[in-house]
Scaffold this motif. Sequence first.
Motif, PDB file in Angstrom:
ATOM      1  N   HIS A  16       0.886  -1.380   0.136  1.00 49.17           N
ATOM      2  CA  HIS A  16      -0.059  -0.016   0.023  1.00 49.17           C
ATOM      3  C   HIS A  16       0.888   1.175  -0.025  1.00 49.17           C
ATOM      4  O   HIS A  16       1.669   1.417   1.109  1.00 49.17           O
ATOM      5  CB  HIS A  16      -1.009  -0.080   1.124  1.00 49.17           C
ATOM      6  CG  HIS A  16      -1.819   1.259   1.386  1.00 49.17           C
ATOM      7  ND1 HIS A  16      -2.924   1.523   0.526  1.00 49.17           N
ATOM      8  CD2 HIS A  16      -1.773   2.350   2.086  1.00 49.17           C
ATOM      9  CE1 HIS A  16      -3.432   2.629   0.536  1.00 49.17           C
ATOM     10  NE2 HIS A  16      -2.655   3.003   1.857  1.00 49.17           N
ATOM     11  N   GLU A  17       0.690   2.066  -0.883  1.00 54.43           N
ATOM     12  CA  GLU A  17       1.291   3.269  -1.201  1.00 54.43           C
ATOM     13  C   GLU A  17       3.040   3.326  -0.859  1.00 54.43           C
ATOM     14  O   GLU A  17       3.552   3.926  -0.063  1.00 54.43           O
ATOM     15  CB  GLU A  17       0.647   4.330  -0.109  1.00 54.43           C
ATOM     16  CG  GLU A  17      -0.681   4.810  -0.710  1.00 54.43           C
ATOM     17  CD  GLU A  17      -1.152   5.571   0.031  1.00 54.43           C
ATOM     18  OE1 GLU A  17      -0.969   6.082   1.315  1.00 54.43           O
ATOM     19  OE2 GLU A  17      -2.376   6.118  -0.340  1.00 54.43           O
ATOM     20  N   GLY A  18       3.526   2.227  -1.413  1.00 57.78           N
ATOM     21  CA  GLY A  18       5.034   2.172  -1.256  1.00 57.78           C
ATOM     22  C   GLY A  18       5.440   1.390   0.213  1.00 57.78           C
ATOM     23  O   GLY A  18       6.547   1.196   0.212  1.00 57.78           O
ATOM     24  N   GLY A  19       4.468   0.905   0.917  1.00 59.47           N
ATOM     25  CA  GLY A  19       4.850   0.271   2.035  1.00 59.47           C
ATOM     26  C   GLY A  19       3.775  -0.791   2.321  1.00 59.47           C
ATOM     27  O   GLY A  19       3.399  -1.488   1.257  1.00 59.47           O
ATOM     28  N   TRP A  20       3.358  -1.214   3.427  1.00 62.74           N
ATOM     29  CA  TRP A  20       2.395  -2.153   3.873  1.00 62.74           C
ATOM     30  C   TRP A  20       1.584  -1.778   4.835  1.00 62.74           C
ATOM     31  O   TRP A  20       1.701  -0.903   5.667  1.00 62.74           O
ATOM     32  CB  TRP A  20       3.257  -3.521   4.590  1.00 62.74           C
ATOM     33  CG  TRP A  20       4.203  -4.035   3.554  1.00 62.74           C
ATOM     34  CD1 TRP A  20       5.754  -3.504   3.237  1.00 62.74           C
ATOM     35  CD2 TRP A  20       4.307  -4.967   2.588  1.00 62.74           C
ATOM     36  NE1 TRP A  20       6.426  -4.372   2.397  1.00 62.74           N
ATOM     37  CE2 TRP A  20       5.395  -5.203   1.865  1.00 62.74           C
ATOM     38  CE3 TRP A  20       3.253  -5.932   2.256  1.00 62.74           C
ATOM     39  CZ2 TRP A  20       5.546  -6.296   1.003  1.00 62.74           C
ATOM     40  CZ3 TRP A  20       3.367  -6.876   1.286  1.00 62.74           C
ATOM     41  CH2 TRP A  20       4.424  -7.068   0.656  1.00 62.74           C
TER      42      TRP A  20
END
Length: 224
Positions: A47-51
């Motif tokens: 999600h959006e470059g992360g988790w």
Amino acid sequence: MFKGCFITGIDTGIGKTLGSCVLLTALARHHAKVVGMKPIASGLIPHEGGWASEDALALRAASTLKVPPELDNPISLPDPLSPHLAAARAGRRIELPLLVERYHMLAAQADVVVVEGAGGWYVPLNERDMMSDLAAALGLPVVLVVGLRLGCLNHAMLTAEAIRAKGLTLAGWVANHVDPEMACVDENLDWLKAHLGAPLLADIPWQAQPDPACANVHLPADWV
């Protein structure tokens, strides 16, 4: 005064998040600041470059109050396992005081907090505590999500009995039609209405793409 509720379910994967979002959506019609909380999430998605937790993201979308992740989802664990196992794999230990502290910080900002548990009522959090202990520590009325499928009558009654044995109030239940092919669904619903000893708060039809706005909701008078 109604300040929120704790959402549990008869099992894993029976629609606790959807049921929580249904209640958040309905409560938002009566309260300005409603927020969902997922104290513990195990199993994250990109999600959006992360988790992030898919459950926490859904709760945020249904909330009217935006807060930092450390308040509405203080523990996020990568692996989709029972919380105690996911925490062990992540080198962490789930501690109830932290979760209770974050809940109170959240409740201080909100009119209503809908807290969604993970798994079922007796899912373990560590070597001593279970999800039921978190619910007891928060002291909120409990809402039981019943996934309508074969076996749900037994699971619903056992969970309702366990909630009351913990000294907590079963404030109501949510019917979630998880099996579109379930036989005698109306008869099962009628039996649960007669025997659970708590009001039916929401009836969620089966949907290929779940939409919280499609549920038939009946909030208690003291919730609005």
